[in-house]
Design a protein around this motif. Structure first.
Motif, short mmCIF file in Angstrom:
data_model
loop_
_atom_site.label_atom_id
_atom_site.label_comp_id
_atom_site.label_asym_id
_atom_site.label_seq_id
_atom_site.Cartn_x
_atom_site.Cartn_y
_atom_site.Cartn_z
N TYR B 24 0.75 -1.34 0.07
CA TYR B 24 -0.08 -0.14 -0.27
C TYR B 24 0.96 1.20 -0.13
CZ TYR B 24 -3.24 -3.56 1.43
OH TYR B 24 -4.00 -4.83 0.97
N ASN B 381 -5.15 0.07 -3.49
CA ASN B 381 -5.31 0.88 -2.48
C ASN B 381 -6.87 1.49 -1.97
OD1 ASN B 381 -2.29 1.86 -1.62
ND2 ASN B 381 -2.19 1.52 -3.84
N LYS B 384 -8.29 -1.06 0.10
CA LYS B 384 -7.89 -1.10 1.43
C LYS B 384 -8.66 0.28 2.21
CE LYS B 384 -4.83 1.51 3.25
NZ LYS B 384 -3.75 2.32 3.71
N SER B 391 -4.42 -8.00 -3.29
CA SER B 391 -3.08 -7.42 -3.90
C SER B 391 -3.16 -7.79 -5.49
CB SER B 391 -1.90 -8.04 -3.29
OG SER B 391 -0.86 -7.43 -3.88
#
Lengths: 429, 429
Positions: B24, B381, B384, B391
């Motif tokens: 990240y 990102n 998240k 990923s």
């Protein structure tokens, strides 16, 4: 061995193979460990004078608690921020002589030495390796091919050369320390030259500063520092394999290379680091670590995880809180003196070696020929019968290897020494 | 990231180097894990759809208890008899298709693949390796040199050749499965011939049967079985790297090679085996294990120790007791269907891949050119930020990689899918 043990052994052979190594003629079925003691399935206890992985003693409660607590909290790779890996890396780095050290985490000594070789090759642009004539640095393809401590199926690699293990006990022949060092260094010069002549550029000397697998030979002042100079002059880096010798084992310093007066370019660690929890490391100057990390995208899934670093931090705390480096020095010196006394009564002892809490007793057929005694194996087994665990090493497998945990006490030393005295007397009959 | 996190990150860079990988743009500071969830230092929870190491869920109490109990009892190498290593080896062996399997224990996938290569070279007398064009099998000197999944400093070795990863999504061009398989197999034939022409005898094909690092490409029926035949005809062994794909991940069988219909000569395992406790293995037919063990004196200090095998046995128990292979199948099929539905709303999704509880979402600039989308990093990102961890992988790093623990539920899948839906919609703006 009772019937249950025989059955377990049989099942083991059927799934792990007959080659899977076991100690002792009658393998020992262990079920519990505590401090310097281990207990077999029949409840008999044995003094463990061999295993250095339980560095601060079997199942040390401080380490067990730290690892168990973290196992129940979070166990994840280092691609997330976590305090444990940073805290521990800083503490580990601070034990070295680098102005600014950097750290990679691995899971084993093999992985550490593999990574160190990769770094050395990257930094130097060479591939050549110098190792000792009785070396074992790991079980991977490259490291196994280098191995000369026991037979391996791989051919010895073109990119490697061996330097003879100093063995002043056998090689002194009236020579002074300086003459002897010069003799060994001439040989090392030849090994390095031979690589160059083959067109192989030197990357590294890979060596355990205590020469543990080599049988802990007596020191030759000037040899190790001279070897380091030769390697550096030829453009190679120096890798100190501290897998057996590190974490205060010598009783004089955290690292064996400090005790032996050399400053390696790379330090590798393993076995005792997590008191049995799999963790290893590669330590070098920060610039080297930073540069290699960026070039190679090095990542190790389990390496440095919060549990491994919790266990390893607890080990450092126990070493400090229980003053174990000083203990290795004082108990170690006591054992060394007592082993030397044993020489006066037992002709079979040719030579006594010591590095803090690490002892070798070279057994010989006689003190004139210095031929290896064929009795070492029997003595190891008889010591077990007397409740004391040790093993043997060296090029002729005739050197009793004693490497107890760092908490070993004077009282435990006396148990070892009494058993040795009896067993050596019995062997002489 | 708060101030404390920034300070931790800064300290981390100063001791682990700036290259030590972190996920990240704003690294995540995790402090706790439970089941499919992880928690950051601010107490925010995230659904972990990425980490397969906590195979049966973060900090599964059955595994934590088994490992902690054994840590407090005995943690010693396998040169002593112990029930745990034998019991677990038998259970592990029984999951394979070998009539009589033998097992070596290691600590990591890297060590497993290193050992498998040593065995293959010993058995065949060759050194040559065939690997995929987007491979990563470990971080040791030899395995890193083979790696093509990301840049490494080592030159690609003379003893290796690559076979192109099948990618029917891009390469089909109207061809039938049989034509496509034949196309890839012709290329593989060329790679094997090229080794022979260089005088390198083939030792092994080293391949993950699920092609995980390769981006989980669609299957090409006949390709993998054909490749295995070619390798065997050329005298090589087949090593199935099950480090990511094993232990029921596919939802169809314990091992991905069973799912894919091949019988490897050697199986290697790692990551999920101990739910985070470092343990790996090499499994083969008993005769191979027995012979190599005797020839090579293979020993691994931490490998198969009572704690590692207690943790690994607990993982097998949880897989069985909680019916997790079936769960991977049903929840996996549900996610696959829902991901396929998402394609109808999101042009950025070029292709959906699935292997049980393992998903890839190939993101493209457009569905005609199939050029990789440059948005994958941003999407990871933003996911998240929405509380979902995943990923990306593949040769162009444009394939979202989703590999949750085997306990992943329909409800958790819905959280993932809702967050994906929102994030992809946002990305399209």
């Amino acid at each position: 061995m009772n019937d249950d043990d025989h059955s377990l052994l049989q099942r083991r052979r059927q799934v792990l193979g007959t080659g899977a190594p076991l100690f002792y003629e009658q393998p020992l079925h262990l079920v519990r460990g505590e401090g310097a003691w281990v207990f077999d399935a029949d409840g008999r206890r044995y003094l463990d004078v061999y295993n250095n992985v339980p560095h601060v003693g079997h199942c040390h409660p401080h380490v067990v608690k730290a690892a168990s607590r973290q196992l129940a909290t979070l166990n994840i790779n280092t691609r997330y921020l976590h305090g444990n890996v940073v805290d521990y890396a800083e503490r580990l780095a601070a034990t070295t002589d680098y102005d600014h050290a950097g750290v990679f985490f691995t899971c084993t000594g093999t992985e550490s030495n593999e990574l160190a070789l990769r770094i050395a090759r990257h930094v130097t642009g060479g591939t050549g390796i110098i190792a000792s004539s009785v070396n074992y640095h790991g079980n991977s393809a490259v490291l196994a091919s280098l191995c000369t401590a026991f037979p391996v199926p791989e051919p010895f690699p073109d990119f490697a050369r061996l330097v003879q293990v100093p063995d002043p006990y056998r090689h002194r022949q009236g020579r002074s320390d300086a003459e002897l060092a010069s003799h060994y260094l001439d040989e090392a010069r030849g090994a390095i030259a031979s690589l160059e002549e083959s067109g192989v550029k030197l990357a590294a000397l890979l060596i355990d500063p205590s020469l543990a697998n080599e049988g802990l030979p007596e020191f030759v002042p000037g040899y190790l520092t001279g070897l380091v100079e030769l390697v550096r002059a030829a453009g190679g880096l120096v890798i100190a394999d501290e897998v057996q010798s590190g974490f205060g084992r010598t009783g004089a310093a955290m690292w064996a290379h400090q005790y032996h007066g050399i400053t390696p370019d790379i330090i590798t660690t393993g076995k005792p680091m997590g008191n049995g929890f799999p963790i290893g490391s590669v330590i070098s100057s920060y610039d080297v670590v930073d540069e290699f990390g960026r070039s190679a995208n090095y990542f190790n899934t389990f390496g440095g995880n919060p549990v491994a670093t919790a266990a390893a931090a607890a080990v450092l705390e126990v070493i400090e809180n229980e003053n174990l480096i000083a203990n290795a020095a004082t108990v170690g010196a006591y054992v060394q003196n007592r082993l030397t006394e044993l020489m006066t009564r037992h002709e079979i002892i040719g030579n006594v070696r010591c590095r803090g809490m690490f002892f070798g007793l070279e057994l010989v057929a006689d003190r004139v020929s210095k031929n290896p005694s064929p009795l070492a194996g029997r003595i190891v087994n008889r010591m077990k019968d007397r409740g004391v665990l040790l093993s043997r090493i060296g090029p002729f497998d005739n050197i009793l290897k004693m490497r107890p945990s760092m908490i070993f006490t004077f009282e435990q030393a006396d148990i070892l020494l009494a058993a040795l005295d009896e067993t050596l007397e019995e062997a002489a009959r």
